[in-house]
Design an enzyme around this catalytic site. Structure first.
Site: not given
Length: 381
Positions: A288, A329
């Site tokens: 990320h 996720d």
């Protein structure tokens, strides 16, 4: 002012702050976003050193040496903050809700308590029970419910903050009636777990809800703020956020994780990662941009349940092959697999949680009184 010797690759925080002319929190935010590289000080591991050329580059930008149009264009694409907010921040690799570290908050807080904090209410939010019937998916039902509210709700502009906060509770109750239908007045994580017939999943779901309630100026929060800046109703801003969330690069990112797991089950974890990297150019399950050292939300979520062996192997292989830890996720997909939740469960959890953040952003935008209206740079003939 202390001068920087650019031959010295690493400088202290004091030198960096002097050159940047910014606050310490801003320095940490630039590190978390990958704009300034940092490493532990060999002389004192409790302190950090910062890459001098990264500091110099940002100092030049802040000094106005780049054209305003170039700065603005870069800001839209994972660049500098474009709006001021007191709702949340990401600094030094951690997420904060109004100054409180989110992973610590998630240890025992509910989504309702997170909403109370983010909306700055004196009492804990109480979400009304509601069940808006079957026949459609939970997402479709919720989109229809919000659309139905808009015509009857008043515009947000010109109304006092206390009135808007009361209406925000009603909008959240509307969303919950579609995404977490229940005729019993239960905390939202229990409504989801009970509705799916998975009471043992309640605690991990609770943590997911809290940790995905808000995440700075993500694309759906920005959509909600743009809508709110027009003066539209809070339900309209929430509908904008929910519509944006349905995109595969935002709320639908977990689907690529599920696809990766299916490929790993048949071809092996390392082969599945290689194949997805070759075909898609990236593997959305890992890394990320705002957390160079790893997504702390994912770590906290996966610590709350027994991760299936396939996902454990995938996480290890991803970090080995890509150098990136699993992200949120991945954690949502692993949760759904661990408890055999419905296919759309990650999106339902994410949408219910993020409604809290959208409403916080919408109310803050209304209170600012500002219209969000960027200029376009024409590049046609």
């Amino acid at each position: 002012m202390q001068l920087i010797n650019m031959k010295t690759l690493w400088i202290s925080a004091e030198e960096a702050l002097s050159r940047l002319g910014s606050k310490r929190q801003t320095l940490y935010a630039n590190v978390s976003r990958g704009r300034i590289r940092a490493k532990p000080d060999p002389a004192d591991p409790r302190r950090s050193l910062y890459q001098a050329d990264d500091v110099e580059r940002l100092a030049e930008r802040h000094a106005g040496r780049r054209q305003a149009a170039v700065v603005a264009a870069g800001a839209i694409r994972w660049g500098d903050p474009v709006l001021q907010t007191t709702i949340s921040s990401i600094a030094d690799g951690q997420l904060y809700y109004r100054g409180q570290e989110a992973t610590a908050l998630s240890m025992d807080a509910t989504l309702e308590e997170a909403a109370t904090l983010l909306w700055q209410l004196p009492e804990t939010v109480a979400v009304s029970a509601g069940d808006e019937g079957a026949g459609r998916s939970r997402l479709s039902t919720t989109l229809a419910l919000l659309a139905g509210r808009i015509e009857g709700d008043l515009p947000a502009l010109g109304r006092r903050p206390a009135v808007l906060r009361s209406e925000a509770v009603e909008v959240l109750s509307t969303v919950a009636a579609g995404l977490a239908p229940s005729l019993r007045s239960l905390p939202l994580h229990l409504r989801l777990a009970e509705g799916w017939g998975r009471p043992q999943a309640a605690e991990p779901i609770r943590r997911c809800l809290v940790l995905s309630a808000e995440h700075e100026l993500n694309v759906s929060a920005f959509a909600a703020r743009v809508t709110a800046s027009s003066g539209a109703a809070l339900s309209a801003a929430t509908l904008s956020g929910l519509a944006t969330l349905t995109g595969p690069r935002h709320g639908g990112a977990w689907l690529s994780v599920t696809r990766l797991a299916e490929q790993a089950a048949s071809a092996g974890v390392r082969e599945a990662i290689r194949d997805m990297l070759a075909s898609d150019g990236l593997v959305r399950a890992f890394g990320h941009r705002l957390y160079p050292q790893g997504d702390p939300r994912a770590k906290a979520i996966m610590a709350s349940f027994d991760v299936p062996p396939l996902y454990t192997a995938l996480a290890a292989a991803g970090e080995d092959l890509l150098g990136e830890p699993a992200n949120i996720d991945f954690a949502f997909a692993a949760l759904a697999a661990a408890f055999d939740l419905p296919e759309d469960a990650p999106l339902v959890i994410f949408a219910l949680a993020r409604t809290v953040g959208w409403l916080a952003h919408a109310m803050e935008q209304v209170e600012s009184g500002e219209l969000i209206r960027p200029r376009a740079h024409y590049t046609g003939c």
